[in-house]
Write an enzyme that holds these catalytic residues in place. Structure first.
Site, mmCIF file in Angstrom:
data_model
loop_
_atom_site.group_PDB
_atom_site.id
_atom_site.type_symbol
_atom_site.label_atom_id
_atom_site.label_comp_id
_atom_site.label_asym_id
_atom_site.label_seq_id
_atom_site.Cartn_x
_atom_site.Cartn_y
_atom_site.Cartn_z
ATOM 1 N NE ARG A 175 -1.171 2.549 2.840
ATOM 2 C CZ ARG A 175 -0.652 3.664 3.325
ATOM 3 N NH1 ARG A 175 -0.574 4.750 2.563
ATOM 4 N NH2 ARG A 175 -0.169 3.712 4.556
ATOM 5 C CG ASP A 176 3.133 4.294 3.112
ATOM 6 O OD1 ASP A 176 3.051 5.206 2.292
ATOM 7 O OD2 ASP A 176 3.405 4.480 4.320
ATOM 8 C CG HIS B 245 3.645 4.203 9.315
ATOM 9 N ND1 HIS B 245 2.954 3.320 8.493
ATOM 10 C CD2 HIS B 245 4.110 5.180 8.489
ATOM 11 C CE1 HIS B 245 3.011 3.750 7.246
ATOM 12 N NE2 HIS B 245 3.708 4.873 7.210
ATOM 13 C CG HIS C 244 7.669 7.274 5.684
ATOM 14 N ND1 HIS C 244 7.478 7.000 4.360
ATOM 15 C CD2 HIS C 244 6.496 6.991 6.301
ATOM 16 C CE1 HIS C 244 6.234 6.583 4.172
ATOM 17 N NE2 HIS C 244 5.608 6.566 5.335
ATOM 18 C CB CYS D 230 2.417 10.149 1.623
ATOM 19 S SG CYS D 230 0.767 10.819 1.436
ATOM 20 C CG ASN E 42 6.728 3.007 4.606
ATOM 21 O OD1 ASN E 42 6.368 3.206 3.458
ATOM 22 N ND2 ASN E 42 5.953 3.218 5.645
HETATM 23 N N1 COA Z 1 -12.830 5.281 -2.687
HETATM 24 C C1 COA Z 1 -13.168 5.497 -3.990
HETATM 25 N N2 COA Z 1 -13.839 6.582 -4.409
HETATM 26 C C2 COA Z 1 -14.201 7.490 -3.462
HETATM 27 C C3 COA Z 1 -13.887 7.320 -2.120
HETATM 28 C C4 COA Z 1 -13.176 6.169 -1.735
HETATM 29 N N3 COA Z 1 -12.817 5.952 -0.481
HETATM 30 N N4 COA Z 1 -14.365 8.369 -1.437
HETATM 31 C C5 COA Z 1 -14.961 9.180 -2.324
HETATM 32 N N5 COA Z 1 -14.857 8.652 -3.556
HETATM 33 C C6 COA Z 1 -15.349 9.181 -4.826
HETATM 34 C C7 COA Z 1 -16.679 9.860 -4.693
HETATM 35 O O1 COA Z 1 -17.723 8.926 -4.773
HETATM 36 C C8 COA Z 1 -16.663 10.806 -5.871
HETATM 37 O O2 COA Z 1 -16.894 10.054 -7.054
HETATM 38 P P1 COA Z 1 -17.632 10.723 -8.321
HETATM 39 O O3 COA Z 1 -16.802 11.907 -8.710
HETATM 40 O O4 COA Z 1 -17.613 9.614 -9.322
HETATM 41 O O5 COA Z 1 -18.986 11.078 -7.811
HETATM 42 C C9 COA Z 1 -15.197 11.239 -5.927
HETATM 43 O O6 COA Z 1 -14.465 10.209 -5.243
HETATM 44 C C10 COA Z 1 -14.955 12.570 -5.259
HETATM 45 O O7 COA Z 1 -15.465 12.536 -3.960
HETATM 46 P P2 COA Z 1 -15.442 13.774 -2.979
HETATM 47 O O8 COA Z 1 -16.155 13.386 -1.752
HETATM 48 O O9 COA Z 1 -15.860 15.008 -3.714
HETATM 49 O O10 COA Z 1 -13.982 13.913 -2.514
HETATM 50 P P3 COA Z 1 -12.613 14.415 -3.111
HETATM 51 O O11 COA Z 1 -12.573 14.605 -4.572
HETATM 52 O O12 COA Z 1 -12.199 15.538 -2.236
HETATM 53 O O13 COA Z 1 -11.714 13.139 -2.777
HETATM 54 C C11 COA Z 1 -10.978 11.320 -1.413
HETATM 55 C C12 COA Z 1 -11.686 12.642 -1.471
HETATM 56 C C13 COA Z 1 -10.825 10.945 0.030
HETATM 57 C C14 COA Z 1 -11.781 10.283 -2.145
HETATM 58 C C15 COA Z 1 -9.609 11.455 -2.115
HETATM 59 O O14 COA Z 1 -8.967 12.607 -1.661
HETATM 60 C C16 COA Z 1 -8.738 10.277 -1.825
HETATM 61 O O15 COA Z 1 -8.970 9.171 -2.276
HETATM 62 N N6 COA Z 1 -7.687 10.475 -1.058
HETATM 63 C C17 COA Z 1 -6.813 9.376 -0.663
HETATM 64 C C18 COA Z 1 -5.483 9.900 -0.428
HETATM 65 C C19 COA Z 1 -4.513 8.788 -0.108
HETATM 66 O O16 COA Z 1 -4.667 7.645 -0.427
HETATM 67 N N7 COA Z 1 -3.440 9.191 0.556
HETATM 68 C C20 COA Z 1 -2.371 8.311 0.885
HETATM 69 C C21 COA Z 1 -2.644 7.452 2.048
HETATM 70 S S1 COA Z 1 -2.778 8.272 3.584
HETATM 71 ZN ZN ZN Z 2 3.541 6.077 5.490
#
Ligand code: COA
Ligand code: ZN
Length: 312
Positions: free
Chosen positions: A15-16, A207, A209, A240, A249
Site C-alpha cells: 500500500r504505502d 510507522h 519513514h 505519500c 518507509n
Molecule cells: N474510494 C473510492 N472513491 C471514493 C472514495 C473512496 N474511499 N471516497 C470518495 N470517492 C469518490 C466519490 O464517490 C466521488 O466520485 P464521483 O466523482 O464519481 O462522484 C469522488 O471520489 C470525489 O469525492 P469527494 O467526496 O468530492 O472527494 P474528493 O474529490 O475531495 O476526494 C478522497 C476525497 C478521500 C476520495 C480522495 O482525496 C482520496 O482518495 N484520497 C486518498 C489519499 C490517499 O490515499 N493518501 C495516501 C494514504 S494516507
Molecule cells: Zn507512510
C-alpha cells in the site's frame, strides 16, 4: 527487554510503497508481492487502499486484491481507507480489517482527503460503530505525528489527545505515523513512552519513514519505550503522494535484521524476506532496497554452508 519477546511487523509495502511508484503494478503482480511477503512469515500485511482511483491510480483494483485473499490463514490483512465510502468498499470486497487515517494537523487532513481533523475524527467514530456491527477490526493511524509538510512541527499533545480518544472508543490499534520521516529518536522516545505509560503497549504501533535516515533509530527508540508493533515496507518502498518530501518507509528487511539481532522474535525468515525484497525491486524497478540486504545475503549464504540455496 526480554530475549525472544515477540514483535509484530506489518508490511505496508503493497500500500504505502506501491501507491507512489512510477510503475503501476497489475493486481496479479500485487498479489505475487503480497504472497512473497506472506511466505517469509510476515504476520500482518497492508495490501492496498480503498481510495479514489483518480487520487491514487496505483491502488485501483484493491477490491480484487482483497477478494483474492479470502482463504483463512495465518496472515492478518488490512486495507487503508480514507472515509466511510472506503469502509463500505472494503467491507463489500470482504476485508476483515481496515486502517483508517486520522490527522495531527489541519493541513495534512485537507491536502490528503479534503477534510478537517474533526471531520476525519467524526468519520472514524462512525466507522468504528459500523465495524463493530459488521465484525471488522479497525486500526487508526495518526498521520503527521511529528511534523506536517504544510503546518510544521506537530504538538505531541495533539497526538496524545487523538490517541486517547480513539483508544477509549475501542479502536483495535492506534498507529503513530511519521508520514514524512521527520521525527527524531528523542521525540519518538518521549511521545511513545508517554503513550505506553498511559495506555499500555498492546494497542499501540509505530510507522516510520526513512527520509532523514532516522527510520531504524526511531524504531529503536520506540522499542525502548515498549512498543511491539511496527509498520515497515519491503525493500524500503514508499512515500505519500500528498506529503511533499515523504520518501520510503523504513525497510522491513532492515527492521527485522535489527530486531532479530537484538534478540526479539519477529517470526520472519530473513532469506525468504530478501526474496520478497528482490521481487519488489524487480516489479517496481525503483525500490531502494534496505541497507541490510547487501550484508545479509553473503552472511545468510555462509550460514547455509557457502551456497546460496535460499536466496534467489
Ligand atoms: N474510494 C473510492 N472513491 C471514493 C472514495 C473512496 N474511499 N471516497 C470518495 N470517492 C469518490 C466519490 O464517490 C466521488 O466520485 P464521483 O466523482 O464519481 O462522484 C469522488 O471520489 C470525489 O469525492 P469527494 O467526496 O468530492 O472527494 P474528493 O474529490 O475531495 O476526494 C478522497 C476525497 C478521500 C476520495 C480522495 O482525496 C482520496 O482518495 N484520497 C486518498 C489519499 C490517499 O490515499 N493518501 C495516501 C494514504 S494516507
Ligand atoms: Zn507512510
Amino acid at each position: 527487554m526480554g530475549a525472544s519477546e515477540h514483535i509484530v511487523i506489518t508490511d505496508v509495502g503493497p500500500r504505502d510503497g506501491l501507491q507512489n511508484q512510477p510503475r503501476i503494478l497489475t493486481v496479479d503482480e500485487r498479489l505475487r508481492l503480497i504472497g512473497a511477503i506472506a511466505d517469509a512469515g510476515v504476520a500482518s500485511i497492508e495490501v492496498g487502499s480503498f481510495v479514489s482511483p483518480r487520487a491514487v491510480p496505483a491502488m485501483a483494483g484493491t477490491d480484487a486484491v482483497v477478494a483474492a485473499l479470502q482463504t483463512p490463514g495465518p496472515v492478518h490483512y488490512t486495507a487503508l481507507i480514507p472515509n466511510m465510502k472506503g469502509y463500505e468498499l472494503a467491507r463489500a470486497a470482504g476485508a476483515r480489517c481496515v486502517t483508517m487515517v486520522l490527522y495531527a494537523s489541519e493541513g495534512m487532513a485537507q491536502k490528503n482527503v479534503g477534510m478537517s481533523m474533526a471531520q476525519a475524527e467524526a468519520a472514524t467514530a462512525d466507522i468504528l460503530v459500523a465495524a463493530r456491527a459488521d465484525g471488522l477490526e479497525v486500526v487508526a493511524a495518526i498521520s503527521v505525528a511529528f511534523a506536517c509538510p504544510f503546518d510544521g512541527a506537530t504538538d505531541p499533545g495533539v497526538v496524545r489527545a487523538v490517541a486517547e480518544k480513539f483508544l477509549a472508543l475501542g479502536t483495535d490499534q492506534i498507529v503513530i505515523a511519521d508520514t514524512i520521516g521527520a521525527g527524531n529518536p528523542q521525540q519518538v522516545r518521549s511521545l511513545t513512552s508517554d503513550l505506553v505509560r498511559d495506555h499500555g503497549a498492546d494497542r499501540l504501533g509505530c510507522h516510520f519513514h526513512d527520509t532523514r535516515a532516522l527510520g531504524l533509530a526511531n524504531v529503536f527508540a520506540a522499542v525502548e519505550s515498549g512498543i511491539r508493533r511496527f509498520d515497515a515496507s519491503i525493500a524500503g518502498l514508499g512515500g505519500c503522494p500528498f506529503a511533499p518530501g515523504a520518501s520510503g518507509n523504513v525497510a522491513t528487511e532492515d527492521v527485522v535484521m535489527m530486531l532479530e539481532q537484538m534478540g526479539f522474535d519477529t517470526g520472519i525468515d530473513l532469506g525468504a524476506l530478501l526474496r520478497a525484497s528482490d521481487l519488489a525491486q524487480e516489479l517496481t524497478g525503483t525500490a531502494p532496497g534496505g541497507r541490510a540486504k547487501a550484508w545479509l545475503k553473503p552472511w545468510l549464504a555462509k550460514q547455509s554452508g557457502g551456497v546460496e540455496p535460499t536466496i534467489a
